[in-house]
Design a protein around this motif. Structure first.
Motif, PDB file in Angstrom:
ATOM      1  N   ARG A 235       0.841  -1.194   0.000  1.00 27.84           N
ATOM      2  CA  ARG A 235       0.000   0.000   0.000  1.00 27.84           C
ATOM      3  C   ARG A 235       0.879   1.248   0.000  1.00 27.84           C
ATOM      4  NH1 ARG A 235       0.470  -1.382   5.380  1.00 27.84           N
ATOM      5  NH2 ARG A 235       0.682   0.367   6.844  1.00 27.84           N
ATOM      6  N   TYR A 236       0.263   2.364  -0.377  1.00 28.66           N
ATOM      7  CA  TYR A 236       0.963   3.649  -0.401  1.00 28.66           C
ATOM      8  C   TYR A 236       0.452   4.528   0.730  1.00 28.66           C
ATOM      9  CZ  TYR A 236       2.577   2.196  -4.994  1.00 28.66           C
ATOM     10  OH  TYR A 236       3.165   1.506  -6.019  1.00 28.66           O
ATOM     11  N   GLU A 237       1.387   5.112   1.455  1.00 29.40           N
ATOM     12  CA  GLU A 237       1.059   6.122   2.454  1.00 29.40           C
ATOM     13  C   GLU A 237       1.727   7.407   2.009  1.00 29.40           C
ATOM     14  OE1 GLU A 237       2.255   4.731   6.284  1.00 29.40           O
ATOM     15  OE2 GLU A 237       0.718   3.139   6.352  1.00 29.40           O
ATOM     16  N   GLY A 238       0.938   8.257   1.315  1.00 26.45           N
ATOM     17  CA  GLY A 238       1.521   9.435   0.688  1.00 26.45           C
ATOM     18  C   GLY A 238       2.487   9.027  -0.401  1.00 26.45           C
ATOM     19  N   ASP A 239       3.728   9.511  -0.305  1.00 21.61           N
ATOM     20  CA  ASP A 239       4.744   9.186  -1.300  1.00 21.61           C
ATOM     21  C   ASP A 239       5.613   8.008  -0.868  1.00 21.61           C
ATOM     22  OD1 ASP A 239       3.950  11.188  -3.030  1.00 21.61           O
ATOM     23  OD2 ASP A 239       5.256  12.691  -2.120  1.00 21.61           O
ATOM     24  N   THR A 240       5.160   7.280   0.136  1.00 24.03           N
ATOM     25  CA  THR A 240       5.935   6.141   0.647  1.00 24.03           C
ATOM     26  C   THR A 240       5.204   4.842   0.355  1.00 24.03           C
ATOM     27  OG1 THR A 240       6.866   7.490   2.418  1.00 24.03           O
ATOM     28  CG2 THR A 240       6.954   5.097   2.709  1.00 24.03           C
ATOM     29  N   ARG A 384      15.402   8.654 -11.137  1.00 23.92           N
ATOM     30  CA  ARG A 384      14.323   9.229 -10.323  1.00 23.92           C
ATOM     31  C   ARG A 384      14.208  10.727 -10.581  1.00 23.92           C
ATOM     32  NH1 ARG A 384      15.834   5.288  -6.192  1.00 23.92           N
ATOM     33  NH2 ARG A 384      17.374   6.755  -5.323  1.00 23.92           N
ATOM     34  N   ALA A 385      15.354  11.396 -10.692  1.00 24.83           N
ATOM     35  CA  ALA A 385      15.321  12.839 -10.980  1.00 24.83           C
ATOM     36  C   ALA A 385      14.701  13.108 -12.348  1.00 24.83           C
ATOM     37  CB  ALA A 385      16.732  13.415 -10.909  1.00 24.83           C
ATOM     38  N   TYR A 386      15.019  12.253 -13.324  1.00 23.14           N
ATOM     39  CA  TYR A 386      14.433  12.398 -14.661  1.00 23.14           C
ATOM     40  C   TYR A 386      12.914  12.249 -14.608  1.00 23.14           C
ATOM     41  CZ  TYR A 386      12.856  10.854 -19.278  1.00 23.14           C
ATOM     42  OH  TYR A 386      12.141  10.701 -20.448  1.00 23.14           O
ATOM     43  N   VAL A 387      12.417  11.217 -13.904  1.00 27.39           N
ATOM     44  CA  VAL A 387      10.972  10.986 -13.820  1.00 27.39           C
ATOM     45  C   VAL A 387      10.294  12.135 -13.076  1.00 27.39           C
ATOM     46  CG1 VAL A 387       9.183   9.464 -12.907  1.00 27.39           C
ATOM     47  CG2 VAL A 387      11.214   8.494 -13.995  1.00 27.39           C
ATOM     48  N   GLU A 388      10.907  12.617 -11.995  1.00 27.50           N
ATOM     49  CA  GLU A 388      10.324  13.733 -11.240  1.00 27.50           C
ATOM     50  C   GLU A 388      10.235  14.986 -12.113  1.00 27.50           C
ATOM     51  OE1 GLU A 388      13.002  13.777  -7.991  1.00 27.50           O
ATOM     52  OE2 GLU A 388      11.910  12.254  -6.828  1.00 27.50           O
ATOM     53  N   ALA A 389      11.294  15.244 -12.899  1.00 25.97           N
ATOM     54  CA  ALA A 389      11.276  16.413 -13.788  1.00 25.97           C
ATOM     55  C   ALA A 389      10.206  16.258 -14.863  1.00 25.97           C
ATOM     56  CB  ALA A 389      12.655  16.597 -14.428  1.00 25.97           C
ATOM     57  N   ASP A 390      10.043  15.041 -15.390  1.00 25.08           N
ATOM     58  CA  ASP A 390       9.019  14.802 -16.407  1.00 25.08           C
ATOM     59  C   ASP A 390       7.624  15.014 -15.828  1.00 25.08           C
ATOM     60  OD1 ASP A 390       8.124  13.777 -19.061  1.00 25.08           O
ATOM     61  OD2 ASP A 390       7.328  12.137 -17.853  1.00 25.08           O
ATOM     62  N   LEU A 391       7.398  14.495 -14.629  1.00 30.73           N
ATOM     63  CA  LEU A 391       6.101  14.686 -13.977  1.00 30.73           C
ATOM     64  C   LEU A 391       5.814  16.159 -13.754  1.00 30.73           C
ATOM     65  CD1 LEU A 391       6.015  11.808 -11.353  1.00 30.73           C
ATOM     66  CD2 LEU A 391       4.254  12.281 -13.055  1.00 30.73           C
ATOM     67  N   ARG A 443       4.323   8.378 -10.020  1.00 31.51           N
ATOM     68  CA  ARG A 443       4.622   8.684  -8.613  1.00 31.51           C
ATOM     69  C   ARG A 443       4.750   7.392  -7.807  1.00 31.51           C
ATOM     70  NH1 ARG A 443       0.771  12.705  -9.985  1.00 31.51           N
ATOM     71  NH2 ARG A 443       1.791  14.742 -10.205  1.00 31.51           N
ATOM     72  N   GLN A 444       3.909   6.418  -8.114  1.00 31.15           N
ATOM     73  CA  GLN A 444       4.036   5.116  -7.462  1.00 31.15           C
ATOM     74  C   GLN A 444       5.359   4.454  -7.835  1.00 31.15           C
ATOM     75  OE1 GLN A 444       0.499   3.032  -8.726  1.00 31.15           O
ATOM     76  NE2 GLN A 444      -0.819   4.076  -7.240  1.00 31.15           N
ATOM     77  N   LEU A 445       5.746   4.574  -9.093  1.00 29.42           N
ATOM     78  CA  LEU A 445       7.024   4.014  -9.533  1.00 29.42           C
ATOM     79  C   LEU A 445       8.174   4.614  -8.720  1.00 29.42           C
ATOM     80  CD1 LEU A 445       8.206   3.405 -13.132  1.00 29.42           C
ATOM     81  CD2 LEU A 445       9.535   4.941 -11.724  1.00 29.42           C
ATOM     82  N   LEU A 446       8.139   5.920  -8.486  1.00 26.10           N
ATOM     83  CA  LEU A 446       9.181   6.570  -7.691  1.00 26.10           C
ATOM     84  C   LEU A 446       9.192   6.032  -6.264  1.00 26.10           C
ATOM     85  CD1 LEU A 446       8.747  10.254  -8.926  1.00 26.10           C
ATOM     86  CD2 LEU A 446      10.679   8.739  -9.397  1.00 26.10           C
ATOM     87  N   ALA A 447       8.000   5.851  -5.684  1.00 26.58           N
ATOM     88  CA  ALA A 447       7.923   5.319  -4.323  1.00 26.58           C
ATOM     89  C   ALA A 447       8.479   3.901  -4.252  1.00 26.58           C
ATOM     90  CB  ALA A 447       6.478   5.362  -3.835  1.00 26.58           C
ATOM     91  N   LEU A 448       8.173   3.093  -5.257  1.00 24.58           N
ATOM     92  CA  LEU A 448       8.688   1.722  -5.299  1.00 24.58           C
ATOM     93  C   LEU A 448      10.210   1.722  -5.442  1.00 24.58           C
ATOM     94  CD1 LEU A 448       5.987   0.125  -7.609  1.00 24.58           C
ATOM     95  CD2 LEU A 448       6.289  -0.325  -5.167  1.00 24.58           C
ATOM     96  N   SER A 449      10.730   2.659  -6.223  1.00 24.23           N
ATOM     97  CA  SER A 449      12.174   2.756  -6.394  1.00 24.23           C
ATOM     98  C   SER A 449      12.837   3.133  -5.066  1.00 24.23           C
ATOM     99  CB  SER A 449      12.500   3.793  -7.470  1.00 24.23           C
ATOM    100  OG  SER A 449      13.896   4.032  -7.541  1.00 24.23           O
ATOM    101  N   ARG A 450      12.283   4.107  -4.367  1.00 21.47           N
ATOM    102  CA  ARG A 450      12.863   4.499  -3.082  1.00 21.47           C
ATOM    103  C   ARG A 450      12.782   3.368  -2.053  1.00 21.47           C
ATOM    104  NH1 ARG A 450      10.188   9.491  -4.505  1.00 21.47           N
ATOM    105  NH2 ARG A 450       8.352   8.803  -3.331  1.00 21.47           N
ATOM    106  N   ALA A 451      11.751   2.515  -2.192  1.00 19.41           N
ATOM    107  CA  ALA A 451      11.589   1.396  -1.256  1.00 19.41           C
ATOM    108  C   ALA A 451      12.457   0.201  -1.616  1.00 19.41           C
ATOM    109  CB  ALA A 451      10.120   0.974  -1.215  1.00 19.41           C
ATOM    110  N   GLY A 452      13.158   0.261  -2.743  1.00 22.88           N
ATOM    111  CA  GLY A 452      14.006  -0.841  -3.158  1.00 22.88           C
ATOM    112  C   GLY A 452      13.282  -2.000  -3.806  1.00 22.88           C
TER     113      GLY A 452
END
Length: 589
Positions: A235-240, A384-391, A443-452
């Protein structure tokens, strides 16, 4: 004797054809009593309307990739067609939801079922629709006479004056590379999931905590990502992202090495670019009239580039003149006179000071070309920086020339459909730039990336089966190799005639239908009749949809964008009705 039309495929395309038949019947098929009427036979193992892809029996976690306000099954006055306009609600109007919602596919399936029922109800009493919930195996019959459509588990065929294939997306036999990978997996006890519709894939072999190599970064990957994370209790809790512990660890790469661009998250305002400008009906007619034919890269792509550039700069000069150095009238005159891409680049460099305001299609298409990272960790941060900039950019109206380019892409696709055989590279480019996932998915993809849970491999990813495992590497991160015991091909099967698992298409291939170099079924660009290898159209067989060289952008039409699929449906419906009308008339003399 009642006339008989068999439509193989009862999904959105088959439904759209019935809607056009109903709209055109009053003009082209009047005066037919019930005894001399028409039987329409829909052949599809799945329910009419939704079909396989939009059926109710799939995960509610899977979304559409378009806003609900951008999905319609109904024509409007922007469609260039001979038949009458029959307006109807968009998905968001029908469902009573916010237009910016990304509806789930089950809801879209309900909309499609309703559209099908409405289309059938609009047919005159002399036309009866029959659904056969089974597969069509083959079509037989002489070119000049009635056809026979043979169905699975049915000893006698359906008689048909005409047959229309509206098959949609189909499964395909594995190509040479996929066969070799599958055989290697069997020999070494590995997991190999070939190209497939993700909702139909058996993902149970992808075990919790184990690394999984994923090749493909488009919409099929997004579905895979959802089913292996939220679909397994995360599950997602905000950006986590909070894992359930049942997820595998994904390593994803592709030719580009980046996900498709997010859907644009703002509305259009102000004047639209006057499209088409440099690639319209006149240019299309000239290309088709060339006795030697045309080459897409040499003859068509320069027109595409100029058209998309015009859309981009028209918007930039109109809305952000402070970011330009000359007057629009001067720029437009010089842009129109520019003979090639080099001249346009020189003009743009002098007229648009900031490089970020210039349209660079090559950089958009391959953002990691020539980019190198020193370690896998650095690349994770960089992508991640590329995806954030695209978003950020795709949700910022200050970059509204991007939306103008999207409108240009739709206009261009409308012309390319008229050309027919254009190759698959354009379709991939369009999908990457204009038909990507909803912003929330990235945004979910970014959260999954940060979570490993999700890791990026890079561009031009090479996959090797060796030493009892799958290995992947990318020039984006030199010297780094990923090793797994599972490989997922996250993409749809290629829509080829010769490798289709559909028995009807395979039978047509043996019979001698024409196909493009990419394996698409060739059809007459005017009305969709199937062509043989001599280029002759079959008088009684038609085909529509993604398996043909008349395939159109996206699964559904955005309102007020001309809808080439609507134009095709209308042309085929009218050809069908005229044929059947004339079939019922006595011969002259």
């Amino acid at each position: 004797m009642r006339h008989s039309l068999v439509i193989v495929g009862a999904g959105p395309r088959g439904t759209g054809l019935i809607e056009r038949i109903a709209a055109n019947t009053p003009e082209l098929y009047t005066g037919q009593g019930p005894a001399e009427g028409l039987d329409i036979h829909l052949v599809d193992p799945h329910p009419p309307g939704a079909g396989r892809i939009w059926r109710a029996a799939q995960s509610p976690l899977l979304w559409m990739n378009s806003h609900a306000e951008d999905v319609t099954m109904f024509t409007d006055d922007t469609v260039d067609m001979a038949g009458p306009v029959r307006e109807g609600p968009t998905l968001h109007e029908w469902a009573g939801i916010d237009g910016r919602t990304f509806a789930d596919r089950q809801l879209q399936g309900g909309y499609l079922r309703w559209v099908h029922e409405r289309a059938v109800a609009a047919l005159p009493p002399s036309v009866t629709v029959h659904h056969h919930p089974r597969r069509a195996l083959r079509v037989s019959g002489p070119r000049g006479g009635r056809q026979q459509v043979w169905l699975e588990d049915r000893p006698r065929p359906l008689p048909a004056d005409l047959v229309v294939l509206a098959l949609g997306h189909l499964d395909a036999e594995l190509d040479e590379e996929q066969r070799a990978l599958a055989a290697y997996a069997d020999e070494h006890g590995l997991v190999h999931l070939p190209p497939d519709f993700t909702a139909d894939s058996d993902l149970s072999a992808l075990r919790p905590g184990e690394p999984v190599l994923v090749r493909g970064f488009g919409l099929a990957f997004v579905d895979l990502m959802v089913l292996l994370t939220e679909g397994r209790g995360g599950r997602y809790e905000g950006d986590t992202y909070v894992p359930s512990g049942r997820e595998p660890v994904l390593y994803v790469g592709s030719r580009r090495g980046v996900p498709y661009h997010a859907k644009i998250g703002y509305d259009w305002s102000g004047e639209r670019p006057p499209l088409p400008r440099f690639f319209g009906p006149a240019e299309t007619a000239e290309l088709l009239a060339r006795p030697q034919g045309f080459d897409f890269r040499q003859d068509v792509w320069p027109l595409v580039e100029k058209e998309l550039g015009f859309a981009h700069y028209h918007r930039l000069f109109a809305v952000h003149p402070e970011r330009t150095a000359i007057a629009w009238t001067d720029f437009e005159e010089k842009y129109a006179a520019a003979g090639d891409a080099a001249e346009r680049e020189t003009l743009v460099a002098s007229a648009v000071p900031e490089a970020g305001d210039r349209l660079d299609l090559a950089a958009l298409d391959r953002p990691l070309d020539g980019v190198r990272y020193g370690s896998a960790e650095e690349f994770q941060d960089g992508l991640r920086a590329y995806v954030e900039a695209d978003l950020s950019r795709r949700h910022d109206p200050d970059h509204s020339p991007d939306l103008a380019v999207f409108l240009g892409l739709l206009s261009v696709y409308g012309q390319l459909v008229r050309l027919g055989e254009i190759g698959s590279s354009w379709h991939g480019f369009f999908s990457y730039l204009a038909s990507g996932p909803p912003g929330p998915r990235l945004r979910q993809l970014l959260a999954l990336s940060r979570a490993g849970v999700l890791n990026f491999v890079g561009a031009d990813m090479a996959v090797r089966a060796e030493d009892g495992v799958f290995r992947a590497s990318s020039p984006t991160v030199p010297g780094v190799t990923v090793e797994t015991r599972a490989l997922v091909e996250a993409r749809l099967p290629e829509p080829t005639v010769r490798r289709a698992r559909d028995p009807l298409l395979r039978a047509l291939h043996r019979e001698g239908v024409a196909e493009t170099p990419d394996g698409l079924l060739r059809v007459d660009r005017l009305d969709g009749r199937i062509l043989d290898r001599a280029g002759e159209p079959h008088p009684r067989r038609f085909a529509l949809g993604p398996g043909t060289d008349g395939r159109t952008p996206g699964a559904f039409t955005r309102p007020r964008t001309g809808g080439p699929a609507f134009r095709q449906n209308d042309a085929t419906a009218r050809a069908v009705l005229v044929f059947l009308r004339d079939l019922g008339r006595p011969a002259a003399g």
